[in-house]
Structures are given as structure tokens and as C-alpha cells.
Design a protein around this motif. Structure first.
Motif, PDB file in Angstrom:
ATOM      1  N   ALA A   1      33.328  20.746  32.154  1.00 46.11           N
ATOM      2  CA  ALA A   1      34.014  21.911  32.747  1.00 46.11           C
ATOM      3  C   ALA A   1      33.077  23.118  32.719  1.00 46.11           C
ATOM      4  O   ALA A   1      32.980  23.873  33.695  1.00 46.11           O
ATOM      5  N   TRP A   2      32.368  23.302  31.598  1.00 47.51           N
ATOM      6  CA  TRP A   2      31.430  24.418  31.479  1.00 47.51           C
ATOM      7  C   TRP A   2      30.365  24.326  32.568  1.00 47.51           C
ATOM      8  O   TRP A   2      30.035  25.314  33.229  1.00 47.51           O
ATOM      9  N   LEU A   3      29.848  23.120  32.777  1.00 49.07           N
ATOM     10  CA  LEU A   3      28.794  22.937  33.791  1.00 49.07           C
ATOM     11  C   LEU A   3      29.324  23.189  35.205  1.00 49.07           C
ATOM     12  O   LEU A   3      28.625  23.768  36.043  1.00 49.07           O
ATOM     13  N   ALA A   4      30.549  22.742  35.471  1.00 51.03           N
ATOM     14  CA  ALA A   4      31.131  22.972  36.804  1.00 51.03           C
ATOM     15  C   ALA A   4      31.238  24.472  37.061  1.00 51.03           C
ATOM     16  O   ALA A   4      30.890  24.956  38.151  1.00 51.03           O
ATOM     17  N   ARG A   5      31.684  25.217  36.041  1.00 48.03           N
ATOM     18  CA  ARG A   5      31.778  26.684  36.206  1.00 48.03           C
ATOM     19  C   ARG A   5      30.392  27.283  36.386  1.00 48.03           C
ATOM     20  O   ARG A   5      30.180  28.151  37.220  1.00 48.03           O
TER      21      ARG A   5
END
Ligand code: GRG
Length: 259
Positions: free
Chosen positions: A248-252
Motif C-alpha cells: 500500500a505504501w508503494l502504491a501511494r
């Protein structure tokens, strides 16, 4: 070859491999080979992408592109040698059944070949100066940029011994959404970013009459599509709970990055 690889890339694709591995509780040692192989192929594609016959760029990651630093022939050969190196790294993977290794090689080969990145690049070059529909544009993005991003996440899925169809499908949808969002954000940065921050010539897409999201639909719609893809991608991670946090962090990061 070293110059093209060790010149300050963000390493987003390897990070996606490890984050997807974290999501599925995969032994990190099994992820090094796909992470390295995919980054080598990415580096190879950037060297070719910058050549005069392709996008003809002088600057990459804030430094002269490989053909400017050396010469065109050296750049072509360095890129040509990075691709087999990637497959040699995959072949060196230990600790998985031969069938899993074969599937991994097939996954990465498809992602960089005519049904993946190279096919997408061909569509991109053919689209210069043309008006594409949103479906056509996103199809091109899903190949040119999305295929390697998708393979990064699916390579970790291949290493899982107990991944059920539902969770595999959720990660597949996550990977597809993030791949397209990555390229739309890249397009937005080309319009809004400054050369010294993005590390490559800003405004290059307009100069080359590229068919991009901002060129065809405007910046506002580009931002909205990027955010909608992010929301959809994050939704797919809900069932993974805490384990999905790195992905999720990487997608953001992909949608909010400044370079
Ligand atoms: C490489 C098989 C092969 C054939 C050549 C040139 C080409 C076909 C394909 C190029 C595809 C390409 C360059 C797509 C753009 C992808 C993209 C947005 C790259 C930028 O990625 P970042 O931001 O770069 O992750 P860094 O510098 O951080 O690594």
C-alpha cells in the motif's frame, strides 16, 4: 552496464517484489533473483528507450544517458548484455522446484517481450502524433510500463506454496492498476516536473508529440484517473491486513512521487 544500473534509480520494481513477498510471507532469499532480474531488464529498457532511434534523450536520473556518456554502439551493447544477465540471475535461483523456476522465467520473458514491454514500446512509437481512445492508451501503458510492474508482484505470487485463487486475483488486479497509474504519473511529471528534479528533460513528451494521458485528456483528468486507480488498488489489499502495508505504501508512493 554498471553505469546504466548503478546511477540512482528508485528501485520501485524490486521494492514491489519484496513488498508482495511480505504480503504473502515469502522467504526473502527467494525474492532476490526476481527483484534483481526485473531491475536489470528495467535498466536495459531505459538505455534503449533513451537512444536516438527511440525517445532520443540526453539526460536520465540527472546524469547523461548511456549513449551520451559513452557512445551509441556501447549503449546498445550494454543494454543487450543486461537482458541475458537478467535471465542468468533467474537461472541461478535455488530453493524452488524446477517447475516454479520455469514459470518465473516465462513470466519475466513475457513481461519484457512482444506481449509485454517491447510490444508496448512499439505501440507507443506508433502512436506518436495520433489520437488514441482511453482504452487504447491504457492498453499501451499496461504493456509498456505495466507489464514489468505486474511481473514484479506476480513473481512473488509464484513463490507462494499456498496462494488461493482469490488472493492471487486481488494481487493481479492491484498490479494492473498500479502499472497504469505509474505511467500516468510519469506523464504528469513530464508536464509539471522540473528537469533538475525529475532527472530527465521535462516537456519531452510534448516535443515528441507523444500520445499521453495529459496530452489526450488534460492534467485534471489524468490526476483523477491516477487517484481512482490508486483507490482501486488499495481496495484489493484490504484482505491482507497488516501484511499489505508495504505494498500500500508503494502504491501511494507511485502516485504521489515527485520524480
Ligand atoms: C527493453 C525488452 C526491451 C526492449 C526495448 C525501449 C523499450 C523496448 C521499452 C521501454 C519501455 C519504457 C522505457 C517504459 C517507460 C517506463 C517508465 C515509466 C520508466 C521510468 O521508471 P522509473 O521512474 O525509473 O522507475 P527509475 O529511474 O527510478 O528506475
Amino acid at each position: 552496464m554498471r553505469y546504466g544500473v548503478f546511477n540512482g534509480g528508485k528501485r520501485v520494481r524490486p521494492l514491489l517484489v519484496y513488498a508482495a513477498g511480505e504480503c504473502l510471507d515469502i522467504d526473502t532469499g527467494l525474492l532476490d533473483a526476481p527483484a534483481v532480474a526485473i531491475e536489470l531488464i528495467h535498466a536495459f529498457s531505459l538505455i534503449h528507450d533513451d537512444l536516438p532511434a527511440m525517445d532520443d534523450d540526453d539526460l536520465r536520473r540527472g546524469k547523461p544517458t548511456v549513449h551520451i556518456q559513452f557512445d551509441e554502439a556501447t549503449a546498445i551493447l550494454a543494454a543487450d548484455a543486461l537482458q541475458p544477465l537478467a535471465f542468468a540471475v533467474l537461472a541461478s535461483l535455488q530453493g524452488v522446484p524446477a517447475a516454479t523456476k520455469n514459470r518465473l522465467v516465462q513470466l519475466v520473458a513475457d513481461a519484457c517481450g512482444s506481449v509485454g514491454m517491447t510490444g508496448g514500446q512499439a505501440l507507443d512509437l506508433a502512436a506518436e502524433g495520433k489520437t488514441l481512445s482511453r482504452e487504447q492508451l491504457e492498453h499501451m501503458y499496461s504493456l509498456k510500463t505495466g507489464a514489468l510492474i505486474h511481473a514484479s508482484i506476480m513473481s512473488a505470487c509464484l513463490m507462494s506454496a499456498d496462494l488461493d485463487d482469490e488472493r492471487a486475483a486481488a494481487l493481479d488486479r492491484f498490479a494492473r492498476a498500479v502499472g497504469i497509474a505509474f505511467q500516468i504519473k510519469d506523464d504528469i511529471l513530464d508536464v509539471e516536473g522540473e528537469t533538475h528534479v525529475i532527472g530527465k528533460a521535462a516537456g519531452a513528451d510534448e516535443l515528441h508529440q507523444k500520445s499521453t494521458y495529459p496530452a489526450l485528456f488534460g492534467l485534471d483528468k489524468s490526476r483523477r484517473r491516477c487517484n481512482a486507480l490508486l483507490v482501486g488498488a488499495l481496495n484489493e489489499l484490504k484482505q491482507f491486513g497488516e501484511r499489505g502495508v508495504p505494498l500500500a505504501w508503494l502504491a501511494r508512493f507511485i502516485v504521489e512521487r515527485g520524480r
